[in-house]
Design an enzyme around this catalytic site. Sequence first.
Site, short mmCIF file in Angstrom:
data_model
loop_
_atom_site.label_atom_id
_atom_site.label_comp_id
_atom_site.label_asym_id
_atom_site.label_seq_id
_atom_site.Cartn_x
_atom_site.Cartn_y
_atom_site.Cartn_z
N LYS A 75 28.63 -61.85 -82.28
CA LYS A 75 29.18 -60.83 -81.40
C LYS A 75 30.69 -60.69 -81.63
CE LYS A 75 25.35 -59.95 -79.13
NZ LYS A 75 24.47 -60.63 -80.09
N ASP A 76 31.18 -59.48 -81.38
CA ASP A 76 32.58 -59.14 -81.60
C ASP A 76 33.54 -60.06 -80.84
OD1 ASP A 76 33.66 -57.26 -83.30
OD2 ASP A 76 32.91 -55.57 -82.15
N LYS A 77 34.69 -60.31 -81.45
CA LYS A 77 35.75 -61.05 -80.77
C LYS A 77 36.53 -60.14 -79.83
CE LYS A 77 39.96 -63.75 -81.71
NZ LYS A 77 40.81 -64.36 -82.76
#
Length: 342
Positions: A75-77
């Site tokens: 998942k995106d930071k």
Amino acid sequence: MSLPHAHGGPVAEASLKACPEDFQVFECMHVTPEGEGEHLWLEIEKTGWNTEDVAMWLAKAAGIHRLSVGYSGLKDKHAVTRQWFSLHLPGKVDPDFDWPEGVHLMQALRHRRKLNRGTHRANRFVIRATHFCGDADLLEARLDAIAAQGIPNYFGEQRFGRGAGNLVRGKEWLMGGEAPRKKALRSIWLSAVRSDLFNQVLAERVSRGVWNRVLAGDILQPEGSRGLFMADDDAEAAARVISGEVHPTAPMPGVAGMASSGPCRQLEQQILAPSQAVIDGLCREGVDEIRRATRLPVQDLQWSLQQDQEGENTLQVAFRLPAGAFATTVMAELVRSPEPSA
């Protein structure tokens, strides 16, 4: 590369990811922890952390090996994301974590099995596009088209690394250049290269208007399945593709697997011929060719356009995508985002 749009290009301008809260992701799990077992499953909401860093922190905080921590997807930071992790704790009580800033526990449940990659089937996205400037009627028509027809299943630019660096280095390596120094980089570079080759084939199909239509010799994939079958073996293939029951596919090259034929094969070979040296490198690395659907259904699509007291418009869009799909490809059919400043 600049990828052609399926529905005519963006209908508005807006800013994306002005803050992490503008991009929210929620895993849709089909597995429910049973409440007992050696594995502690944690649903975590994170901001400013990538998935692997959270996994490493959990391993250290629980006093276990990193390989004893599982998760389903990356998942995106730079977003607000909610996902599950598992910790293998045989004979141990649940740890008392002192959670760091940006990481919040939503729930903790025991389960008999480790959480493995690819366990979740879909992600739910809630995206805000701020400083929206465009015609609401055109926007509604575009959203209706996307809901009805889906979009091309491109890999998003984040697959290729900052400035497409992973793609560039991967190509150089496969053509005889410097190999990745870290084992983890090998899969990242290989993935970037194969994703780019897939995008090239899909882009040509979009340009020809056949990304959502069957070609003679196509290999098809049923919606929600990983299975494949030859289009020529099904007399109803064309109608089933139009209805959305099955999707055309394009290759992620490697060691030859199930091959298309006829006009479909000719198109794929034509597009991939200039990259044969790179494909040969993929084969030397023992990467197997796989197929990926060319069409991406966008499910449960909802949207609203709101205006604040200063007169600024914000578009909020929510939708569900299968795991492995990119929300940025949906937004690219809707809005054009100004280039970020240096």
